[in-house]
Motif scaffolding. Structure first.
Motif: not given
Ligand code: F0G
Length: 354
Positions: A91-106
């Motif tokens: 998710a983080a990688a594709y968000a970076a490519k798309a210029g979106l913010k990304c939140y991940v709960l782990i």
């Protein structure tokens, strides 16, 4: 030039050519014959679908290209997911490519370091929670329901659509000659996606006979096998440390419609399979991925898999993500810079005194 799974399988996806596609050229992973293990198991034709060679090192990229492409087209500014590690990296990688913010709960302290490093470096907001994956998933569902951020866990239907491409590729690579598909089961999205993918190909006349689906959970996180929620799932295979899978019903349907099985394997069996894959086939996978091979070994010993059958095992993630299971300190002793000494060591190991 390979342009990713949406471009390749556009006939199956509702995304038009001219629309903006967010891709990291995922997919097109090799199907590697595992001759040594196949022979060991009495002559089965075992093939390894090595998903660790996707761009972020796991099969999650197949679903993420679809989910993020759709999120962008629908005008979303941010994506969110809960993850045992690989989904967050993807998710983080594709968000970076798309210029979106990304939140991940782990889940706190329970994800492999390589995956955490990926999510951080790709620029996601990493939010560890005092709980397990199932707790984190509940929270992100609640937040996404308010409509400000797009959920990219596999309950997002586009994720599973994209992951069907794994099944399409396997069919293309084996010209439809596949008897069994073996796959690890965690949140149960991937087994559901593969089954749907096989059915798509069958319907399109590209696959004569549907394969039998074989899913494997870790013994300490085996809700589907035991038909009960695991409140405190535990396994060395942290990627599948899940007690209440979101796609539970779909996985059971895949099992039953294909006349297959979902069984459990122990952590010891998983680690043995991981070692065997590396030492006999030259393929390094993370523990969760080795569950598919541990399962094949178990069924083969029970006489369930016969000689000559074509079995594909999906190896979901790259071993480099989680080297902690190897304990390198046990294997590293330093020698002096002395050719004679090192020569003696090597020749002794070769069983020769020359
Ligand atoms: N193998 C690996 C390496 C995984 O990361 C996962 C799931 C699975 C197998 C199981 O696939 O959930 O579709 O049944 N990882 C998710 C994550 C849960 O957050 O990265 P599944």
């Amino acid at each position: 030039m390979w342009n990713g799974i949406i471009a390749k399988y556009k006939d199956f996806f509702d995304i038009k050519d001219e629309e903006k596609i967010i891709t990291l050229n995922e997919g097109n992973t090799p199907l590697i014959p595992a001759k040594n293990i196949g022979e060991m198991l009495g002559g089965i034709n075992l093939y390894l679908k090595y998903e660790g060679l996707n761009t972020t090192g796991s099969f999650k990229d197949r679903g993420m290209t679809m989910a993020v492409t759709k999120a962008v087209q629908e005008g979303s500014r941010a994506i969110i997911c809960a993850s045992t590690g690989n989904t967050s990296a993807s998710a983080a990688a594709y968000a970076a490519k798309a210029g979106l913010k990304c939140y991940v709960l782990i889940p706190n302290n329970k994800i492999a370091l390589g995956k955490l490093a990926q999510a951080i470096l790709y620029g996601a907001e990493v939010i560890p929670v005092e709980g397990n994956f199932d707790d984190a998933l509940r929270i992100v569902r609640e937040i996404a329901a308010e409509g400000k951020v797009t959920l990219v866990n596999s309950i997002n239907p586009y994720r599973l659509l994209g992951q069907r491409s794994g099944a399409y590729e396997v069919c293309d690579q084996l010209e439809g000659k596949i008897d069994y598909l073996s796959i690890p089961v965690g949140n149960a999205g991937n087994i559901s996606a593969y089954w749907a993918g096989f059915k798509d190909y069958h319907k399109a006349g590209k696959l004569e006979k549907l394969p039998v689906m074989l899913g494997f959970q870790a013994e300490g996180a085996a809700p589907i096998v035991e038909d009960r929620i695991f409140e405190e799932p535990e396994t060395v295979a942290t990627a599948i440390r899940i007690g209440n899978p979101a796609s539970w019903d779909k996985a059971v349907a895949a099992r039953d419609e294909s006349k297959g099985l979902i069984q459990k394997v122990t952590d010891i069996e998983i680690l043995e399979a991981q070692k065997l894959l590396a030492s006999r086939e030259g393929i390094f996978v993370e523990p969760a991925s080795a569950a598919s091979i541990a399962g094949v070994m178990k069924l083969s010993k029970e006489g369930y898999l016969q000689k000559g059958k074509n079995i594909v095992a999906v190896l979901t993630g790259n071993g480099l993500k989680d080297p902690s299971v190897v304990s390198p300190e046990k294997h590293i002793k330093t020698y002096g810079v002395k050719t004679e000494e090192i020569k003696t060591l090597i020749y002794r190991s070769l069983g020769s005194d020359q």
